[in-house]
Design a protein around this motif. Sequence first.
Motif, mmCIF file in Angstrom:
data_model
loop_
_atom_site.group_PDB
_atom_site.id
_atom_site.type_symbol
_atom_site.label_atom_id
_atom_site.label_comp_id
_atom_site.label_asym_id
_atom_site.label_seq_id
_atom_site.Cartn_x
_atom_site.Cartn_y
_atom_site.Cartn_z
ATOM 1 N N TYR A 267 0.820 -1.203 0.000
ATOM 2 C CA TYR A 267 0.000 0.000 0.000
ATOM 3 C C TYR A 267 0.858 1.259 0.000
ATOM 4 C CZ TYR A 267 -3.534 -3.458 1.093
ATOM 5 O OH TYR A 267 -4.344 -4.561 1.034
ATOM 6 N N SER B 17 0.756 -6.254 2.214
ATOM 7 C CA SER B 17 -0.456 -7.058 2.307
ATOM 8 C C SER B 17 -0.202 -8.312 3.127
ATOM 9 C CB SER B 17 -0.938 -7.442 0.904
ATOM 10 O OG SER B 17 -1.966 -8.401 0.961
ATOM 11 N N MET C 68 -6.599 3.751 7.980
ATOM 12 C CA MET C 68 -6.773 3.533 6.554
ATOM 13 C C MET C 68 -6.272 4.728 5.757
ATOM 14 S SD MET C 68 -7.947 0.606 6.800
ATOM 15 C CE MET C 68 -8.336 0.272 5.108
ATOM 16 N N ASP D 218 -8.934 -3.268 7.582
ATOM 17 C CA ASP D 218 -7.690 -3.708 6.955
ATOM 18 C C ASP D 218 -7.837 -5.110 6.379
ATOM 19 O OD1 ASP D 218 -4.579 -2.932 6.901
ATOM 20 O OD2 ASP D 218 -4.755 -5.081 7.284
ATOM 21 N N ARG E 13 -9.801 -4.722 3.127
ATOM 22 C CA ARG E 13 -8.990 -4.056 2.122
ATOM 23 C C ARG E 13 -7.915 -5.002 1.583
ATOM 24 N NH1 ARG E 13 -4.814 0.896 3.126
ATOM 25 N NH2 ARG E 13 -3.963 -0.712 4.505
ATOM 26 N N ASP E 14 -7.372 -5.831 2.446
ATOM 27 C CA ASP E 14 -6.330 -6.780 2.050
ATOM 28 C C ASP E 14 -6.840 -7.800 1.041
ATOM 29 O OD1 ASP E 14 -3.675 -6.650 2.682
ATOM 30 O OD2 ASP E 14 -3.757 -8.135 4.285
ATOM 31 N N LYS F 16 -9.709 -7.571 -0.930
ATOM 32 C CA LYS F 16 -10.544 -7.129 -2.050
ATOM 33 C C LYS F 16 -9.869 -7.289 -3.421
ATOM 34 C CE LYS F 16 -9.454 -2.137 -1.798
ATOM 35 N NZ LYS F 16 -8.885 -1.982 -3.137
ATOM 36 N N TRP G 114 -16.051 -4.299 0.611
ATOM 37 C CA TRP G 114 -15.224 -3.105 0.766
ATOM 38 C C TRP G 114 -15.938 -1.860 0.244
ATOM 39 C CZ3 TRP G 114 -11.423 -1.015 3.271
ATOM 40 C CH2 TRP G 114 -10.845 0.149 2.789
ATOM 41 N N ARG H 168 -16.558 1.160 2.766
ATOM 42 C CA ARG H 168 -15.794 2.361 2.403
ATOM 43 C C ARG H 168 -16.682 3.593 2.478
ATOM 44 N NH1 ARG H 168 -15.489 5.280 -2.051
ATOM 45 N NH2 ARG H 168 -16.816 3.825 -3.199
#
Length: 748
Positions: free
Chosen positions: A304, A310, A568, A721, A724-725, A727, A737, A741
């Motif tokens: 990221y 990740s 985030m 997290d 997000r990891d 998706k 997500w 979001r």
Amino acid sequence: MGDPPATPTTQISLDASPSVASSSGANIRKERGAIAAQACDTCRSRKQRCDEQRPKCGTCQKFRLECNYREPIPTKKDRTLVEILDRLKGLDERLLGLETKVDHLSHRGSVGPPAQAFHHLQTTDFASSANPGMIDPALTAAPFNLQHGSSQNAPVGQDQYKYVSSVHQMLGWPAVQQLFASIQGRLPNVNFSSLERDGVSHMLGVHRTESQGLPSEGTMRTERASGVMSTLTWENVRMWSQAYFDTTNLFYPILDRQSFMQETLPSLFRSGFSNSISSTIALLVFALGEVSLEGREGAPVHVYNNGRRSGVKGGTKAHPPGLALFNEARSRMGFDLTECSLENVQIFALASAYYGSCFYPMDFWRMTASASLAFQALITRYNPLFALRFDRPAAKLSSNPGELSSPRRDLIRRAFWHCSILETSLNLELGFPLTGLERMENTVGLPDFSGPFCEDDVISNQQSHFQEHFASQIVLRRLLVNFHNTLNSSAPMSSQLGGVPTPFNSANNSPSLSQLTIQQLASQLEEWRGMLPPHLRWQEDYPGAFPNTGIYSGTTHTPASTPISPSMSHTSQPSSLPPPPTNPSPPLMFTTDLDSPPAHYPYVLDVQVALLRSRYYYTKYLIHRPFLYKALHYPDSVTQDDALGAAECLKASLKWPVAMSPTCKHKRLVPCMFFFTQNFFGILVLLHLSTTVPLLRRIRSTLCGERFEMDASETVGLYLDWLRDLKPIDAGTAWHWEVVRVIYGLEG
């Protein structure tokens, strides 16, 4: 494992006939055979090897002698496991009594005098009395005025406590639907109305093109074989096998390490791979071994902008670790589909584990169901009483009546409970139909990890207690099923996924549901936690703490002095949370600091501990969730006990260790990962509602404890997290997500 061949780089042939030995295999030292777990009295007196056949061993059959086996006396290291299994029987008896009591209460139509209303939390309108600064502006346009015309006039009783077992059912709650309606305008590509129509298939993303199965490499088998063959050196197959048995086989103890390492591998090295069932199993083991190695030490699939790596490591979505080996295995699976053997069960279970590590939930379920059906074919036989017990035609029951008395009986029991645990999770959370395996529990019995073990097994159990973890998971699974049946006992049978009824399905209303029922279930769950051996126990309010005994205090892991919530955003913002309490906290095995190098525990101890604890908190969260439903939809009827129950639900949703470091740093090793993904999404929705609904905000501030706000903030960071990891490589999580979001105001 035996001595390596004289030429270490010698490759194993993929096409050699099993009857032709390669010249390199002659250098492999013949290993000593496994020692009998328990000889019969005749063989013991003659001091000769016993083949352990039941009811008569080969020697006693040959000489027509009486054959008696002594009951094995558990050694010191086995006694804790025996105690766990003994306590399981006691819990079963108490659960039966609880079901009888609940049934009696439902016939009475009441659970006792009504409790005093929880007046100081009562509210007349969800939005009007709230602090405007605490509510998303989008929600004020559609206030949560749900109690008008319903909560004030609704009788205090069953329909105010709504029990559902899955997240996609929970998303149908009116409060959640209203939240989704308020954000629909900011999600033009998300169709919330499809949730009701498609249900879990929509949440899993099964209709998206990127979730349509693993690639088969696109080449002819001979070309694939040539590429794979170059990797099958003695060092590699031994390394992959060791990695598998030090990780996956500790969660799923369905293979015999000693037999595989000392017999199967040397035999394959001598003869080469064929279409035999042992070749298929070995290739699956190698594939999962590569997943284990790459899943911990491989390159992250993404880095990221803030530099965080990740937690999904090794390979890509299209080419996960071990794919070439797995493709070789599945090209052979067709030859073994109809074989009625334990090895057939193992093949499907291993394939299921591989699909799970690659984030393919539908394939994971198909292979799990196939393993369960193969197990039933292995055990069942033509027996009118057996057919009557399982309500099946006797003509469909066949073969192998002696498996449960064979020397491999404990391995068979472990395979059964592995399948049963996974089936329960898939049914309760995703609504997938059961295969009927659950009706065989009493016939199969409980595993006790008897039988021959090699030195590596002993060491791994001493350092990770995987046998006790597995036994404790069995107990928790049986509790969960009983809890579900109790909460759902008086509800009409519902149908899901094409109208297939299953014993665990959740219905829309549970007439017998009450405060007393839930409190009794919670007491049973606490009894389970209290029965754990000391080296598995932990402090209830510290999910990330080391076990109470401190036996792992020698680890090199140093917990962060100030836990860091995984933000985030790209820059850290100063926290406005109250300072942490002054009471000293126990040393941490898991941490919310996702930016520091993760701790390393041998034999994936962190994953084993995280699974056990996270499933405990899941069960506690699930049985208390009806209180949260009532607080959201019938606030005027909320009593003191209701408010306490809602607080327990909120607290049980926080900081599940599987989402904390180090476990979240190797997500490919987490079994049934999408089970946790679904629940993290649901918890994020409920935690958001608890900050916008005045009644829940007051419950948070008055009943959840002084550390709740800090823990809740860290939990939101952890679960965001996690989503997000996943998706980029999981179609279902990409949908999750997009929704969270917008709810939490995050960047894409």
